[in-house]
Each structure stands twice: as C-alpha cells, then as structure tokens.
Design an enzyme around this catalytic site. Structure first.
Site, mmCIF file in Angstrom:
data_model
loop_
_atom_site.group_PDB
_atom_site.id
_atom_site.type_symbol
_atom_site.label_atom_id
_atom_site.label_comp_id
_atom_site.label_asym_id
_atom_site.label_seq_id
_atom_site.Cartn_x
_atom_site.Cartn_y
_atom_site.Cartn_z
ATOM 1 C CG ASP A 199 -1.444 24.132 -7.562
ATOM 2 O OD1 ASP A 199 -0.548 24.954 -7.870
ATOM 3 O OD2 ASP A 199 -1.904 23.291 -8.362
ATOM 4 C CG ASN B 292 1.465 26.883 -10.670
ATOM 5 O OD1 ASN B 292 1.054 26.009 -9.902
ATOM 6 N ND2 ASN B 292 2.731 26.982 -11.022
ATOM 7 C CG ASP C 150 2.406 22.983 -10.209
ATOM 8 O OD1 ASP C 150 1.621 23.094 -9.235
ATOM 9 O OD2 ASP C 150 3.606 23.280 -10.132
ATOM 10 C CG ASP D 261 1.956 27.604 -5.785
ATOM 11 O OD1 ASP D 261 1.282 28.464 -5.208
ATOM 12 O OD2 ASP D 261 1.565 26.991 -6.821
ATOM 13 C CG ASP E 258 11.602 22.863 8.569
ATOM 14 O OD1 ASP E 258 12.597 22.447 9.199
ATOM 15 O OD2 ASP E 258 10.500 22.291 8.581
ATOM 16 C CG ASP F 35 14.730 18.404 9.847
ATOM 17 O OD1 ASP F 35 13.530 18.166 10.017
ATOM 18 O OD2 ASP F 35 15.506 17.611 9.267
ATOM 19 C CD GLU G 157 12.028 16.933 14.000
ATOM 20 O OE1 GLU G 157 11.144 16.116 13.704
ATOM 21 O OE2 GLU G 157 13.022 17.134 13.272
ATOM 22 C CG HIS H 266 5.901 17.693 8.344
ATOM 23 N ND1 HIS H 266 6.278 18.329 9.509
ATOM 24 C CD2 HIS H 266 7.035 17.179 7.821
ATOM 25 C CE1 HIS H 266 7.585 18.199 9.666
ATOM 26 N NE2 HIS H 266 8.071 17.508 8.659
ATOM 27 C CG ASP H 267 7.629 14.377 10.264
ATOM 28 O OD1 ASP H 267 7.625 14.318 9.019
ATOM 29 O OD2 ASP H 267 8.500 14.989 10.908
HETATM 30 C C1 GLC Z 1 12.425 15.699 10.369
HETATM 31 C C2 GLC Z 1 11.309 16.155 9.475
HETATM 32 C C3 GLC Z 1 10.927 15.034 8.555
HETATM 33 C C4 GLC Z 1 12.130 14.689 7.711
HETATM 34 C C5 GLC Z 1 13.344 14.361 8.578
HETATM 35 C C6 GLC Z 1 14.593 14.379 7.764
HETATM 36 O O1 GLC Z 1 12.042 14.724 11.255
HETATM 37 O O2 GLC Z 1 10.247 16.628 10.243
HETATM 38 O O3 GLC Z 1 9.825 15.334 7.758
HETATM 39 O O4 GLC Z 1 11.851 13.583 6.901
HETATM 40 O O5 GLC Z 1 13.530 15.300 9.614
HETATM 41 O O6 GLC Z 1 14.930 15.683 7.380
HETATM 42 CA CA CA Z 2 1.761 25.021 -7.911
#
Ligand code: GLC
Ligand code: CA
Length: 532
Positions: free
Chosen positions: A20, A22, A24, A28, A97, A198, A240, A313-314
C-alpha cells in the site's frame, strides 16, 4: 512464435494485499511499482496481476464494472501504464486477469440489460423464465444460495454462478463476444504480456441442461477468441479450468497455439476435497498426490502445457497444508518448492510463498471474503457447530492467502502505514521479506536458485518425467530426462529422517540442507536435485 513462457516462472500478485503506497490500507499499483526491484531480484519473468479494473469490489475485483479502467483504490490508468513500462525495463511482463464469464451488476451493460426485455443489452446476460413461481432450476451459486436472481422489470431471472453482483455474460451473443475481444486487444496495445482467463471452462455452457463447465461450445469459443485477440502477439495465455481433464487440457494448450498457452488445472487440489466439496476436510495421502501429478506430467508430454502451482489467492498456504508451520517451516517450504519446480510446466509463485507465509487464524468477524462469509452463515443456519465451520475456514478459507504481504517487522509488516483492509498475520515478526533478504539460506534465495536453474538448464522444461517409489507414503521421487541430462528429484514430506536408498551423495544441484547428507537417508523434509 517464441514460447518464452516454457522456461518462465510467473509471480502472482494479489494487489489488494501486496503493498500500500498511500496509507489507505489497500495495496495498489504504485505499491507494486515500488517493489519491482524485489521481484527482479527473485528473477521472475512475469507477474500475473489479479484484477485491478474498476469494480465495486464485491469479490475483490473479480466483479468488473469497467474493463478499460483501473479502480481508484488501486491507482489510475497512468499508474498501470507506468507499471507495464517499469516492469518491461526489468524484463518482467504483466499478465492481466481477464474475467469474462461475468461482469459486475454495476457494469453499464448490466445496468441497461436489467431495464427491460427489449433493451439492446438484455441479451448480453443469461436470462430465463421462472418455473412454478420460483427460479428456472435449482442451480446453486458457488458462493451459496440460488444461482438465479429475479428482476421484476424484466419478469425474468438472471444467472449468476458467483455472487448476485456477478451476473453471467451470455457467450452465445456474438456482439458481446466481439466487445470482449476488443477489450483484450486494447490491453494488448497498452503493452501487457498476456492474460490469465478466469474460470475459462464456463464460457461454453449449456445452461438449460445445467452443463456449466466444459460445455458444448467451449473450445470453439476459445479458438475464436484466440484468433481474434491472442494469436501472433507473443502473449502468454493461461486458462483457469477447475474441471480440466488431461483430454481437455490438450485442447486448451494445444502446442499449435489454436487455443491458449497453458492450462491451470486443480486436480491436485480437488483431490483433497470430499466429493469436490471444498469445506469437507479430507487429508490427501502422498501416494495419491503423486499419482495426480504423474498423470498430468505424463499425459501432457509433447501434447500440451501445464501450470505448476500449490498456492494462489483462492487456496490456503502450501506450508500449512503440506509442510510444517513449526520447527521445519523453512525446510518444508523449500522442499515443496523443489517438488514443484522440478517438474515440467510453468511454475507459479504466489506472493509470500517465497518467504514461506502461513495460514492465519482469525475471529469470524475479521474475515472479509464473500465466499467465507456466505458459507459461514449458511452452515450456521444448517446447525453445523461453529468450531467445525471455523476449522474448515482455517484450513481452506481464501483469506488465508490474502493477508497482507509481510515486508518487514515494522507496524503492519511494512504493508501499510494505515489500517490494513484485512488483519496482518501476527507471525510477521518472524516471517518477512527483510529477514529473508538478509539470510543467504532463506526460502527466498532457494526460490531464486530454482528459477535460475530452470532458465539455464533445458531439462526442466523439456525432460521427460518418471515417477519413482509411487507407493512410498512420505517420499516423493522422480527423474527428469533428456538425451544429455538426467536429474533425480527427492523430497521427504515428513518431519523425520527416513531411509531412502535413492539418496546418493553425488553433487547436489540444489539441496535444502547446507550440511552434507547421509547416504541412504533423507533428513526431515529434506529435498534435493541430484545430477546423474
Ligand atoms: C476465479 C477466481 C476467484 C473468483 C472467481 C469468480 O475462480 O480465481 O477468485 O472469485 O473466479 O470470478
Ligand atoms: Ca492504497
């Protein structure tokens, strides 16, 4: 076209939690720019950036309301151009993405579409009549509840496979598809190096027969998109696909390049889910995990290309799942890296994985993820005991990997000077980048070496794969072979010394212990690559 991505290692950034600039509390783009030097030191070739487009952030950016703008919380289009440029100067490509299965309900297309049945944008989304006073069928959303939402103005339901704020786009509409291809080309002209698609396996769905993944028109659609927007541009494209099988993977990643560069499939993850139900916990025995990896290594050899990953991230943190969070955290993190990076495919490092970040345990009110929150409510209503729900969140919840990146031991782990949008894992005093950079034996430098090896030794990208000791409950062993080269990869998944006759003491290409080993044994979580 040069397949640079076969020797590449890709680093995934979840922008909200990376850095981050700034104060908040939200990571970013300027924050990312300030850390490019760090990524350059690690040696990665590309950054997969989770979505930074304009979005109401219902699903942290996977709900896009403007595909051609950057959300103000992340910065501006100028910042994005700057990121692309600065990264390029360091030989790092930016992979955007692309969320094409759905948009946000606040996207102007949907705002129009829901006004009436004869609105020109209505058909950009998937609408159906109700049945017996309810939705068209009992399809469930991935984030809980029905996948159908009623819109009185139209007297119809729209489909949302994810949250109610993520209406599914209608890929049967040609005008819509062309608009999406325009968007992709627009980003390509801005200089991005590729795209991660995605939930790409849902683009060809047959809604009325409830075939949502790998539907009848899927591959035809991907080929159309590839011709219109990807081919001949030197891009890397990653699909994906939770439902991919080796058979469909050779279509997705056909070496002729008719669809995408590579598939990003999850069989090794789903294998640890009870009947594919992610919240039902089931340990995955090592022989089973090895069998799944072997199957994918073998079946794509010469016919397709796979992604290699244990985290994103999932998913929860890999050290917490397959390694040891305690005494052997460092060794086990390096062992997992060896296991993965020794194989064929393109390895991914998810932010923080390179310093061995772990899962976190928070109180329920501190979780932010819409999936966790909806699931918690649903299961509480069903009468599942709270401890049981929390345990599954601790093990499987997506927020485990979304806690702020741990840069140093200052307040908020150096992630932000403000209040982070989600709590920092309290172990940042122990686990952080600053410490890793100061220690030549850190996990960070181990990854750096693996990346270097992949770049300099063709056997990593090209060699054939053979699994050894398939039934061994704790040791993973395999070879990689080309005409002139043969590597033996050995990984001990247990925190104990185990006998292993394959362990010889020729010179190791890489090993996670400094002190020389003992012939015929593997130390706790020991991993090595031996050049034969
Ligand atoms: C994919 C992404 C996930 C998102 C989902 C809906 O699986 O990796 O984070 O919630 O698609 O877009
Ligand atoms: Ca920020």
């Amino acid at each position: 076209m040069d397949k640079w991505w076969k020797r590449a290692v890709i680093y995934q950034i979840y922008p909200r939690s990376f850095c981050d600039s700034n104060g908040d509390g939200i990571g970013d783009i300027p924050g990312i720019i300030s850390r490019l030097e760090y990524l350059s030191e690690l040696g990665v070739d590309a950054i997969w950036l989770s979505p930074v487009y304009r979005s109401p952030q219902d699903d942290n950016g996977y709900d896009i309301s403007d595909y051609r703008d950057i959300d103000p919380i992340f910065g501006s289009l100028d910042d994005m151009d700057e990121l692309i440029k600065k990264a390029k100067e360091r030989g790092i490509r930016i992979i955007m993405d692309l969320v094409l299965n759905h948009s946000s309900d606040e996207h102007p297309w949907f705002v129009e579409a829901r006004k009436s049945r004869d609105n020109p944008y209505h058909d950009y989304y998937v609408w159906r009549e109700g049945k017996n006073g309810g939705p068209p069928n009992d399809m469930k959303s991935n984030f809980g509840g029905s996948a159908w939402e009623w819109v009185p103005e139209c007297g119809q339901y729209y489909l949302h496979q994810f949250s109610v704020k993520q209406p599914d786009l209608n890929w049967d509409n040609t005008a819509l598809r062309n608009r999406l291809y325009d968007i992709i080309r627009w980003w390509t002209y801005r200089g991005v190096g590729g795209f991660r698609l995605d939930v790409v396996d849902t683009l060809g769905k047959d809604v009325d027969n409830m075939v949502m993944k790998e539907g009848p028109t899927l591959h035809e659609r991907i080929r159309e998109m590839s011709r219109a927007a990807f081919q001949g541009r030197g891009l890397v494209t990653v699909g994906e696909a939770w439902s991919a099988t080796p058979k469909s993977a050779v279509l997705y990643s056909d070496p002729k390049g008719t669809e995408l560069s590579m598939v990003f499939q999850f069989e090794h993850i789903v294998g640890s889910q009870e009947k594919g139900e992610k919240w039902e916990l089931k340990p995955l025995p090592l022989p089973e995990l090895k069998r799944i990896f072997e199957k994918w290594q073998k079946s794509l050899e010469g016919k397709g290309w796979n992604s290699l990953f244990l985290e994103n991230h999932d998913l929860p943190r890999s050290v917490s799942c397959y390694g040891d969070e305690g005494e052997y955290r460092v060794e086990s993190a390096k062992m997992l890296a060896t296991f993965l990076h020794g194989m064929q495919g393109t390895p991914y490092i998810y932010q923080g994985q390179e310093i061995g970040m772990t899962n976190s345990r928070m109180d329920i009110q501190d979780y932010r993820d819409i999936e966790i929150r909806n699931m918690y409510q649903e299961r509480m209503d069903e009468g599942v005991p709270k401890e049981e729900i929390m345990e599954s969140i601790y093990q499987r919840g997506r927020d485990n990997a979304r806690t702020p990146m741990q840069w140093d031991d200052s307040e908020n782990a150096g992630f932000s000077t403000g209040v982070p949008w989600i709590k920092v894992n309290p172990n940042y005093l122990e686990i952080n980048v600053k410490k890793a950079l100061e220690d030549e034996d850190s996990i960070f430098y181990y990854y750096k070496k693996l990346i270097y090896l992949r770049k300099t030794m063709p056997v990593f990208a090209e060699g054939t794969f053979d699994l050894l000791l398939p039934q061994d409950p704790f040791i993973a062993a395999y070879t990689r072979t080309t005409q002139g080269e043969r590597l033996l990869v050995l990984c001990n998944f247990k925190g104990e010394t185990l006998p292993c006759s394959l362990r010889t003491l020729e010179e190791d290409l890489i090993c996670n212990y400094k002190e020389p080993g003992q012939e015929g044994f593997l130390r706790p979580f020991e991993a090595c690559i031996i050049r034969k």
